[in-house]
Design an enzyme around this catalytic site. Structure first.
Site, PDB file in Angstrom:
ATOM      1  CG  ASP A  80      -0.238   0.053   2.536  1.00  0.00           C
ATOM      2  OD1 ASP A  80       0.739  -0.709   2.715  1.00  0.00           O
ATOM      3  OD2 ASP A  80      -0.659   0.828   3.422  1.00  0.00           O
ATOM      4  CD  GLU A 173       4.341   0.278   6.912  1.00  0.00           C
ATOM      5  OE1 GLU A 173       5.256   0.522   7.710  1.00  0.00           O
ATOM      6  OE2 GLU A 173       3.923   1.134   6.083  1.00  0.00           O
TER       7      GLU A 173
END
Length: 408
Positions: A80, A173
């Protein structure tokens, strides 16, 4: 080796921004699309045990080659990109043979050496940037590209002997939930490394203790012409709260081991206001003191108004991994020597942030962090030098060889 650039540019173009306000896991479906594409790629290059679980985690195996009874090492990166800046329609571009002048991008964005002097360290090198309208996503798609490229090299090499290697790719994350459902036992590594660091040579086994604070303020809206002693402007209460926290403990005034309160968002009107703070400190004692201070500030404001005007919810996100790494410092030494063998000077430092490795270390998988090569993450000034990415791949190969010589 050249494939690392091709892979990174391909990955960077894919929209994978996570969402801190989502209640799903992962927080955005677009991450699952990326993960599914990654699964197909990992299978195509010949990796074993490639799978994506119901939470979106992708794991794979590089089988042992010419080595028995060595520890299983893992390499982990997140897919991400940060919600702090747009990660949609990323247009990576290569700046050939950087000459030391400002890198002029769209929207008046310029990566100027006066503002970002570290870019001068890469004169004569090829750099990758976005076009000024988005972030680049080297955090952490550079890490993903480096791991996958190293994996392909290890699979195709006839000369490099190594033990079993596990790869892991995580979502979310950037919103502090990257390992919420990660199955350490199933992953099956004895220790691992996140490829989620910045400049070439970074080697980190310390990080912030981290918490998030959600603050809600209830005001009282009354017509301003008749509001004396009646109106409570929630935005002004928010301003009061912000002013009661020490201004020297904001990110823009801190460095090294100094922690901070970071006002990440503020929205509202007279009737109500919502604030979200990040609380960070390497020292657990100071971390707890910061949480206590914010709670006390809320209490003082409520006492002043004689009512529960302000509500706060504190949530710990991750802790400093140093406590878990110190008993197994040989893991750090393996990475340090791997850098030296690649001609890279190790820069051992504390992370002013966090990685999946912090949570994984507390879950029983010691997991220090090594460089992926990027700079100026989470904004349009981001860049990554191509030689740094190539060296990162080389370090992964060196770690694989070194761990293959260890015995369980």
């Amino acid at each position: 080796m050249e494939k690392v650039v091709e892979r990174f540019i391909n990955y960077a173009k894919q929209y994978t921004t996570s969402d801190p306000h989502s209640k799903t896991y992962p927080s955005t479906d677009r991450q699952l699309v990326f993960m599914q594409n990654l699964v197909e790629e990992l299978k195509s290059i010949g990796l074993s045990e490639v799978e994506m679980d119901k939470f979106g985690y992708v794991t794979a195996t590089i089988p042992a080659k010419g080595v028995d009874n060595s520890p299983v090492v893992g390499f982990v990166s997140h897919v991400d990109t940060s919600p702090d800046f747009s990660g949609e329609n990323v247009n990576p571009q290569i700046i050939k043979n950087y000459d030391g002048s400002p890198v002029v991008l769209k929207n008046g964005v310029s990566i100027h050496p006066n503002d970002f002097p570290e870019i001068l360290n890469y004169k004569g090198q090829d750099l990758i940037t976005a076009d000024g309208t988005t972030l680049l996503g080297a955090d952490d798609k550079a890490g993903v590209a480096e791991i996958v490229t190293a994996a392909e090299l290890l699979l195709n090499s006839k000369d490099i002997k190594h033990g079993k290697i596990r790869l892991g790719f995580t979502p979310d994350e950037e919103v502090g939930r990257g390992t919420d459902h990660f199955d350490v036992k199933k992953f099956g590594a004895d220790f691992a490394y996140t490829l989620d660091g910045g400049e070439i040579g970074e080697l980190e086994f310390e990080n912030f203790n981290a918490a998030g604070a959600t603050i809600k303020i209830s005001g009282r809206s009354v017509h301003p012409g008749a509001s004396k002693n009646k109106m409570i402007n929630a935005l002004l209460v928010a301003q009061k709260l912000i002013g009661m926290l020490p201004p020297t403990q904001r990110p823009e005034h801190t460095e090294k081991y100094e922690g901070f309160f970071h006002l990440l968002s503020l929205k509202g009107n007279v009737e109500s206001a919502d604030l979200y703070y990040l609380i960070r400190d390497h020292s657990f004692t100071k971390f707890e003191e910061k949480k206590k201070l914010l709670t006390e500030v809320v209490g003082l404001i409520n006492l002043e108004y004689g009512k529960e005007l302000v509500q706060i919810e504190l949530e710990d996100q991750y802790y400093n991994m140093r406590e878990k790494i110190e008993p197994v410092m040989h893991v750090v030494e393996v990475a340090r020597q791997a850098m030296l063998d690649a001609g890279v000077e190790p820069k051992v430092k504390a992370i002013r942030g966090g990685t999946d490795g912090a949570r994984l270390s507390y879950d029983g998988l010691p997991c220090p962090n090594i460089f992926a090569g990027g700079h100026n993450f989470h904004g349009p000034f981001e860049f990554v030098p191509i030689p740094s990415m190539l060296k990162s791949v080389e370090v992964i190969l060196n770690i694989a060889k070194a761990v293959g010589k260890l015995k369980v």
